[in-house]
Design an enzyme around this catalytic site. Structure first.
Site, PDB file in Angstrom:
ATOM      1  N   HIS A 198       0.875  -1.183   0.000  1.00  0.00           N
ATOM      2  CA  HIS A 198       0.000   0.000   0.000  1.00  0.00           C
ATOM      3  C   HIS A 198       0.914   1.235   0.000  1.00  0.00           C
ATOM      4  CE1 HIS A 198      -2.457  -2.813   2.565  1.00  0.00           C
ATOM      5  NE2 HIS A 198      -3.482  -2.297   1.931  1.00  0.00           N
ATOM      6  N   ASP A 213       2.023   2.230   3.529  1.00  0.00           N
ATOM      7  CA  ASP A 213       2.858   1.380   4.388  1.00  0.00           C
ATOM      8  C   ASP A 213       4.309   1.368   3.932  1.00  0.00           C
ATOM      9  OD1 ASP A 213       0.909  -1.393   3.314  1.00  0.00           O
ATOM     10  OD2 ASP A 213       2.830  -0.857   2.454  1.00  0.00           O
TER      11      ASP A 213
HETATM   12  C1  XLS Z   1      -7.631  -6.580   4.633  1.00  0.00           C
HETATM   13  C2  XLS Z   1      -7.216  -6.827   3.264  1.00  0.00           C
HETATM   14  C3  XLS Z   1      -6.058  -5.966   2.783  1.00  0.00           C
HETATM   15  C4  XLS Z   1      -5.966  -5.965   1.297  1.00  0.00           C
HETATM   16  C5  XLS Z   1      -5.113  -4.875   0.718  1.00  0.00           C
HETATM   17  O1  XLS Z   1      -8.343  -7.338   5.264  1.00  0.00           O
HETATM   18  O2  XLS Z   1      -6.927  -8.178   3.111  1.00  0.00           O
HETATM   19  O3  XLS Z   1      -4.868  -6.374   3.374  1.00  0.00           O
HETATM   20  O4  XLS Z   1      -5.491  -7.177   0.807  1.00  0.00           O
HETATM   21  O5  XLS Z   1      -5.623  -3.624   1.009  1.00  0.00           O
END
Ligand code: XLS
Ligand code: NI
Ligand code: NI
Length: 436
Positions: A101, A104
């Site tokens: 992301h 992050d």
């Molecule tokens: C959260 C999601 C997230 C997505 C990416 O529960 O799995 O990690 O995969 O935003």
């Protein structure tokens, strides 16, 4: 800079007899299964968020994880250094892909302009490390759920300015995904849902979500981003009801708003179980609609009702995933993305290796078992035979649209009571166990 993984040797395939916990027992990247190497079948991907940024905090306690790359003031420089630790880990695991992301990998700035600048500085290092290692970006995404501005949602916020902010953030995330040669871009609906219907205009929020996705598709075209878009279903957490509840709900949404051409599904095991489905069910629903894109490989804990995001080690689960994946032609743009985190009690960096090695081995084993079941043919033959009444006679006429209710009444008055055969569930469960 001394790396957190400097003392770890690249993980090698040593076969099922090896007692070395830092080796692969089943994942043998160059081994050919159904005409393709394991590496190309599985397209393993490591996620940045849990692996690098997960601290092991829960709602009752602080983070427990020892993470040398988190010792610092949260500067851009620290974020750049962290990237190098990450690539060393992914390289040693021999995973060909990663996912991240925007927020992050790089710290939030006070303004959008500042956040974008921070991101650019880190993307520069991501690019260098991709080049150095040959590791590629499976998909990028924007984090539209941590900052308080997104408390009511992003694309589905009641505030038009929040929609605009989210759009600007995704615009930038698409640009950096393109710069990094990303093979996809994922929308997981962070806070796109509601906590109470008393304050929610659901129809309007869904219209806005669709508008948002169309804008993303248009912008991708404008900048020449050719990666695959994915939508990731999840029924709840953080909201009580997430609009992208499950594969069927997502497909219905995409169809209603003319988006099926542009988005496939990124399915996650723990999200499937939260929705009351098995992962294989979700994959079959997506596969039947030609929308099986990628998987977030993890698992929940049946005793806990949360999205615990554990590493997958259940061979039945990975066998089912790979059976369905092979049935629909295998991954093309997607892969097996470990959206999974180590337990709060597993607080050392080495636990990240054990976790990924276990997940990769479990999927490699699932792939081999699925291929053996397909090669054996008894399961497929059973299913084919079970539907043989549709291959000719009245069955074929129904499928071809040649008969209606009147003809069927006439037919059944003559044919009498249908003869049925056993579904043989237990027989088939035993058959599968021959391979596991
Ligand atoms: C959260 C999601 C997230 C997505 C990416 O529960 O799995 O990690 O995969 O935003
Ligand atoms: Ni996910
Ligand atoms: Ni999840």
């Amino acid at each position: 800079m001394p790396s957190a993984f400097a003392r770890i040797k690249p993980v090698q395939y040593e076969g099922p007899k090896s007692k070395n916990p830092l080796s692969f027992k089943w994942y043998n990247p160059d081994e050919v299964v159904e005409g393709k190497t394991m590496k190309d079948h599985l397209r393993f991907s490591v996620v940045y968020w849990h692996t690098m940024r997960g601290a092991g905090a829960d709602m009752f306690g602080w983070g427990t994880a020892k993470r040398p790359w988190e010792l610092g003031e949260g500067t851009v420089k620290q974020a750049q250094d962290r990237v190098r630790h990450f690539f060393e880990l992914v390289e040693k695991l021999g995973a060909p892909y990663y996912a991240f992301h925007d927020r992050d990998v790089a710290p939030h700035g006070k303004t959008l302009a500042q956040s974008n600048k921070n991101l650019d500085a880190v993307v520069k290092v991501l690019k260098e490390e991709q080049k150095r290692t040959g590791i590629k970006l499976l998909w990028g995404t924007a984090q539209l759920f941590v900052h308080p501005r997104y408390m009511h949602g992003a694309a589905t916020s009641c505030e038009a300015d929040v929609f605009a902010y989210a759009a600007a953030q995704v615009k930038k995330a698409l640009e950096v995904t393109k710069t990094l040669g990303g093979e996809g871009y994922t929308f997981w609906g962070g806070r796109e849902g509601y906590s109470t219907l008393w304050n929610t205009d659901m129809k309007r929020e869904l219209d806005h979500l669709a508008r948002f996705l169309h804008m993303a598709v248009d912008y991708a075209k404008q900048i020449g981003f050719k990666g695959q878009f994915y939508i990731e279903p999840k029924p709840k957490e953080p909201t009580k009801h997430q609009y992208d509840a499950d594969a069927a709900a997502c497909l219905n949404f995409l169809r209603e708003y003319g988006l099926t051409k542009h988005l496939k599904l990124n399915l996650e095991t723990n999200h499937a179980t939260l929705a009351g489905h098995s992962m294989q069910h979700e994959m079959e629903v997506a596969g039947a609609a030609g929308a099986l894109g990628s998987i977030d490989a993890n698992t929940g804990d049946l005793m806990l009702g949360w999205d615990t995001d554990q590493f997958p080690t259940d061979i039945y689960l990975t066998t089912q995933c790979m059976l369905t994946m092979l049935k629909y032609g295998g991954f093309t743009t997607g892969g097996v993305n470990f959206d999974a985190k180590v337990r709060r009690e597993s607080f050392e960096p080495i636990d990240l290796l054990h976790a990924h090695i276990g997940g990769m081995d479990a999927f490699a084993r699932g792939l081999k078992i699925a291929a053996a079941i397909r090669q054996d043919g008894r399961l497929a033959d059973f299913v084919k035979n079970r539907y043989r009444s549709w291959d000719d006679g009245i069955g074929r006429d129904i499928e071809k649209g040649k008969v209606g209710f009147k003809e069927l009444e006439k037919y059944i008055l003559k044919a009498g009571e249908p003869k049925l055969e056993s579904g043989r569930q237990e027989f088939l469960e035993n058959l599968i166990n021959e391979f596991i």
